[in-house]
Design a protein around this motif. Sequence first.
Motif, PDB file in Angstrom:
ATOM      1  N   GLU A 175       0.838  -1.212   0.000  1.00  0.00           N
ATOM      2  CA  GLU A 175       0.000   0.000   0.000  1.00  0.00           C
ATOM      3  C   GLU A 175       0.865   1.252   0.000  1.00  0.00           C
ATOM      4  O   GLU A 175       0.545   2.242  -0.646  1.00  0.00           O
ATOM      5  CB  GLU A 175      -0.917   0.036   1.230  1.00  0.00           C
ATOM      6  CG  GLU A 175      -2.016  -1.004   1.228  1.00  0.00           C
ATOM      7  CD  GLU A 175      -1.625  -2.242   2.000  1.00  0.00           C
ATOM      8  OE1 GLU A 175      -0.412  -2.439   2.250  1.00  0.00           O
ATOM      9  OE2 GLU A 175      -2.527  -3.025   2.355  1.00  0.00           O
ATOM     10  N   ARG A 176       1.972   1.191   0.763  1.00  0.00           N
ATOM     11  CA  ARG A 176       2.841   2.363   0.825  1.00  0.00           C
ATOM     12  C   ARG A 176       3.505   2.610  -0.530  1.00  0.00           C
ATOM     13  O   ARG A 176       3.674   3.755  -0.948  1.00  0.00           O
ATOM     14  CB  ARG A 176       3.923   2.159   1.887  1.00  0.00           C
ATOM     15  CG  ARG A 176       3.362   2.208   3.291  1.00  0.00           C
ATOM     16  CD  ARG A 176       4.447   1.987   4.322  1.00  0.00           C
ATOM     17  NE  ARG A 176       3.837   1.894   5.641  1.00  0.00           N
ATOM     18  CZ  ARG A 176       4.445   1.425   6.722  1.00  0.00           C
ATOM     19  NH1 ARG A 176       5.692   1.017   6.637  1.00  0.00           N
ATOM     20  NH2 ARG A 176       3.828   1.372   7.878  1.00  0.00           N
ATOM     21  N   GLU A 178       2.187   1.759  -3.397  1.00  0.00           N
ATOM     22  CA  GLU A 178       1.129   2.240  -4.283  1.00  0.00           C
ATOM     23  C   GLU A 178       0.885   3.733  -4.049  1.00  0.00           C
ATOM     24  O   GLU A 178       0.668   4.500  -4.987  1.00  0.00           O
ATOM     25  CB  GLU A 178      -0.158   1.444  -4.038  1.00  0.00           C
ATOM     26  CG  GLU A 178      -1.126   1.544  -5.185  1.00  0.00           C
ATOM     27  CD  GLU A 178      -2.270   0.551  -5.062  1.00  0.00           C
ATOM     28  OE1 GLU A 178      -2.734   0.310  -3.933  1.00  0.00           O
ATOM     29  OE2 GLU A 178      -2.708   0.032  -6.096  1.00  0.00           O
ATOM     30  N   LEU A 179       0.950   4.129  -2.787  1.00  0.00           N
ATOM     31  CA  LEU A 179       0.807   5.552  -2.462  1.00  0.00           C
ATOM     32  C   LEU A 179       1.873   6.376  -3.172  1.00  0.00           C
ATOM     33  O   LEU A 179       1.579   7.400  -3.787  1.00  0.00           O
ATOM     34  CB  LEU A 179       0.915   5.740  -0.940  1.00  0.00           C
ATOM     35  CG  LEU A 179       1.045   7.174  -0.446  1.00  0.00           C
ATOM     36  CD1 LEU A 179      -0.275   7.906  -0.595  1.00  0.00           C
ATOM     37  CD2 LEU A 179       1.511   7.221   1.002  1.00  0.00           C
ATOM     38  N   MET A 180       3.122   5.904  -3.118  1.00  0.00           N
ATOM     39  CA  MET A 180       4.206   6.640  -3.752  1.00  0.00           C
ATOM     40  C   MET A 180       4.033   6.658  -5.270  1.00  0.00           C
ATOM     41  O   MET A 180       4.351   7.640  -5.929  1.00  0.00           O
ATOM     42  CB  MET A 180       5.566   6.032  -3.376  1.00  0.00           C
ATOM     43  CG  MET A 180       5.919   6.188  -1.909  1.00  0.00           C
ATOM     44  SD  MET A 180       5.761   7.870  -1.292  1.00  0.00           S
ATOM     45  CE  MET A 180       7.362   8.538  -1.698  1.00  0.00           C
ATOM     46  N   GLN A 181       3.487   5.545  -5.807  1.00  0.00           N
ATOM     47  CA  GLN A 181       3.213   5.505  -7.245  1.00  0.00           C
ATOM     48  C   GLN A 181       2.148   6.540  -7.607  1.00  0.00           C
ATOM     49  O   GLN A 181       2.275   7.263  -8.597  1.00  0.00           O
ATOM     50  CB  GLN A 181       2.745   4.091  -7.627  1.00  0.00           C
ATOM     51  CG  GLN A 181       2.743   3.833  -9.123  1.00  0.00           C
ATOM     52  CD  GLN A 181       1.876   2.631  -9.473  1.00  0.00           C
ATOM     53  OE1 GLN A 181       1.556   1.804  -8.634  1.00  0.00           O
ATOM     54  NE2 GLN A 181       1.476   2.541 -10.727  1.00  0.00           N
ATOM     55  N   ALA A 182       1.112   6.624  -6.764  1.00  0.00           N
ATOM     56  CA  ALA A 182       0.042   7.584  -7.026  1.00  0.00           C
ATOM     57  C   ALA A 182       0.558   9.018  -6.946  1.00  0.00           C
ATOM     58  O   ALA A 182      -0.004   9.923  -7.550  1.00  0.00           O
ATOM     59  CB  ALA A 182      -1.103   7.381  -6.035  1.00  0.00           C
ATOM     60  N   LEU A 183       1.631   9.226  -6.187  1.00  0.00           N
ATOM     61  CA  LEU A 183       2.209  10.572  -6.067  1.00  0.00           C
ATOM     62  C   LEU A 183       3.303  10.800  -7.112  1.00  0.00           C
ATOM     63  O   LEU A 183       4.003  11.807  -7.042  1.00  0.00           O
ATOM     64  CB  LEU A 183       2.772  10.771  -4.659  1.00  0.00           C
ATOM     65  CG  LEU A 183       1.750  10.772  -3.512  1.00  0.00           C
ATOM     66  CD1 LEU A 183       2.448  10.822  -2.167  1.00  0.00           C
ATOM     67  CD2 LEU A 183       0.793  11.939  -3.645  1.00  0.00           C
ATOM     68  N   SER A 184       3.466   9.886  -8.054  1.00  0.00           N
ATOM     69  CA  SER A 184       4.512   9.935  -9.092  1.00  0.00           C
ATOM     70  C   SER A 184       5.897  10.138  -8.497  1.00  0.00           C
ATOM     71  O   SER A 184       6.728  10.850  -9.058  1.00  0.00           O
ATOM     72  CB  SER A 184       4.277  11.036 -10.120  1.00  0.00           C
ATOM     73  OG  SER A 184       2.932  11.267 -10.342  1.00  0.00           O
ATOM     74  N   ALA A 185       6.148   9.511  -7.345  1.00  0.00           N
ATOM     75  CA  ALA A 185       7.460   9.666  -6.714  1.00  0.00           C
ATOM     76  C   ALA A 185       8.513   8.916  -7.516  1.00  0.00           C
ATOM     77  O   ALA A 185       8.234   7.869  -8.099  1.00  0.00           O
ATOM     78  CB  ALA A 185       7.418   9.129  -5.288  1.00  0.00           C
TER      79      ALA A 185
ATOM     80  N   LEU B  68      -2.944   4.037 -11.918  1.00  0.00           N
ATOM     81  CA  LEU B  68      -2.013   3.085 -11.297  1.00  0.00           C
ATOM     82  C   LEU B  68      -1.892   1.825 -12.129  1.00  0.00           C
ATOM     83  O   LEU B  68      -0.880   1.129 -12.070  1.00  0.00           O
ATOM     84  CB  LEU B  68      -2.482   2.732  -9.879  1.00  0.00           C
ATOM     85  CG  LEU B  68      -2.500   3.893  -8.882  1.00  0.00           C
ATOM     86  CD1 LEU B  68      -3.102   3.454  -7.549  1.00  0.00           C
ATOM     87  CD2 LEU B  68      -1.097   4.431  -8.667  1.00  0.00           C
ATOM     88  N   ALA B  86       0.044   8.100 -13.077  1.00  0.00           N
ATOM     89  CA  ALA B  86      -0.608   8.893 -12.039  1.00  0.00           C
ATOM     90  C   ALA B  86      -0.633  10.365 -12.446  1.00  0.00           C
ATOM     91  O   ALA B  86       0.307  10.867 -13.050  1.00  0.00           O
ATOM     92  CB  ALA B  86       0.137   8.720 -10.720  1.00  0.00           C
ATOM     93  N   PHE B  94      -6.894   5.523   0.366  1.00  0.00           N
ATOM     94  CA  PHE B  94      -6.980   4.066   0.353  1.00  0.00           C
ATOM     95  C   PHE B  94      -7.834   3.569   1.521  1.00  0.00           C
ATOM     96  O   PHE B  94      -8.165   4.324   2.431  1.00  0.00           O
ATOM     97  CB  PHE B  94      -5.583   3.448   0.448  1.00  0.00           C
ATOM     98  CG  PHE B  94      -4.701   3.790  -0.712  1.00  0.00           C
ATOM     99  CD1 PHE B  94      -4.809   3.113  -1.909  1.00  0.00           C
ATOM    100  CD2 PHE B  94      -3.767   4.801  -0.612  1.00  0.00           C
ATOM    101  CE1 PHE B  94      -4.002   3.425  -2.986  1.00  0.00           C
ATOM    102  CE2 PHE B  94      -2.949   5.127  -1.678  1.00  0.00           C
ATOM    103  CZ  PHE B  94      -3.072   4.432  -2.869  1.00  0.00           C
TER     104      PHE B  94
END
Lengths: 280, 269
Positions: A175-176, A178-185, B68, B86, B94
Amino acid sequence: MSRLDAEDLSFQGAGTSANASLGAFARIVLTIGGGVALLLVWEGCVDWLNVPPYILPTPVSVLRALWSGLDVPLDSPMGFYLPIASTLSNSVSGFAIGALLGIAVGSLMAESRVVEIVLMPYAFALQVLPKVAIAPLIVIWFGFGNGSKIAMAALLAFFPLMVNAFTGLRTTEPERLELMQALSASRLETYRVVKLPSAAPYIFAGLDMGMVYALLGTIVAEFLGAQQGIGVTIVQAQAATDVASVFAALILLGVIGIVLHMVIRLCERRIIHWTVRHKT
Amino acid sequence: METAASPTTVPVPLISAARVAKTYRTVDGGAIEALAPFDLTVEDGEFVCVVGPTGCGKSTLLRLIAGLIEPSVGRLTLSGKRIAGASREVGIVFQNATLLPWLTVIDNVRLPLRVGSWRVSNDDRVRELLGMTGLAGFENKYPYELSGGMQQRVAICRALARDPKVLLMDEPFGALDALTRERMNTELQQLWSMSRKTVILITHSIAESVFLGDRVVVMSTRPGRIVGDLPIALPRPRRFETTPGEPAYVRLTREIRALLDRGASAPTQ
């Protein structure tokens, strides 16, 4: 009414805290009492069975040897302070080098499949090899000075950190990520901001292990020939059949190990406070 | 407001999906159809709830819109542009708050402002968000010091930190107790009416979907497909004290339940 409440509370409070301190006190008494009893039995048996001091010295003579090594100026060649300083500085420097390299290689393996495929089999082959057996080679390469002791400490500290950093980084919660992916990190940001802190509990477990191994590595290198260190003290005392001094040196090693372990635990509690409080 | 001020151009729906489907490849070369081809448009400022049973692909739908994952076929656009990766116009919440436990509340909310080539630190906005969600005074707490509801509030603030057009929420209140959940629903409605974001909220609660949505999209399982799209014309602000008693609410709830039941008993072709 409110005063009654207050009295009631203070009474309860006093009761529970007294109970708790009594429990802790009893535990300390038991622990120390048990130790003292063991020492008395030891002393009695040695006296009674006439065990010669070059086999097993009495606790009193061990304490005397310990005191004679400590009750000297800091720079006395007869004292324990110079060997302690030598062993401590070598194992800590070796530990630092090995830990940094271990985390770096573990990170590369976790981040790159190619590096993992190339290095993993060799890493595990080296892992199962008793690394103490490499010590004679290390002495050939690095000589009898501090170099071989630092190298040995680094070698032994390297593996637990490599393995733990790798495992910790790979088990980062999806999940963490995926969060970074969603933030385009970027990859580096994800590593720095999420993966490394997520792996911190694993890395600290590795540091704890690595520190003990580093001390072990230093002592082994000292056994093989060195000018200074607690390992040298032990070998010299053994050669002189001064078994009491051997015991005294072992006690010192134990104390050093405990102190180093506690320092790492303290850092762990300060730095990764979230996991410590999560569990309670 | 700004979008309404350009009447000359043909209005493009904010989000548009045309014959979009998602199929996953399995290890042994087979294929699992997670989402059957579907069409969907979402207008700017709309609150759309997607309701369906577990495994109906509603999370897949959300991840497609978030960029995603990529659709296997079909065209999926955001503001008229094909979604590829994204977007900073999309904030996502989430199911688990997914806060970083080593960061304080305010640093968690600031996270989107310091990664992903985003170097605009806007502390006024961060503090405004925390104030709007009742988190003022909690800035320097750590996530483990907060209740589940508070943690999810922080996650909502984080999703709004870049001031995105769209807020995607994947069963955000599923892990909360019923009372906290109702309060969070009321607060979300208020937050939405103040900020006028477009919200797509995934849920498996019919009550939640009818209470919050302008529209409820009903999905069914195996393969995931849209089986209904109902406008919810209940007056706002909706209140848990009165709204569930209204005849329209009761009728809509029953209708959605019937759609879900029919979807569940339908034979797979």
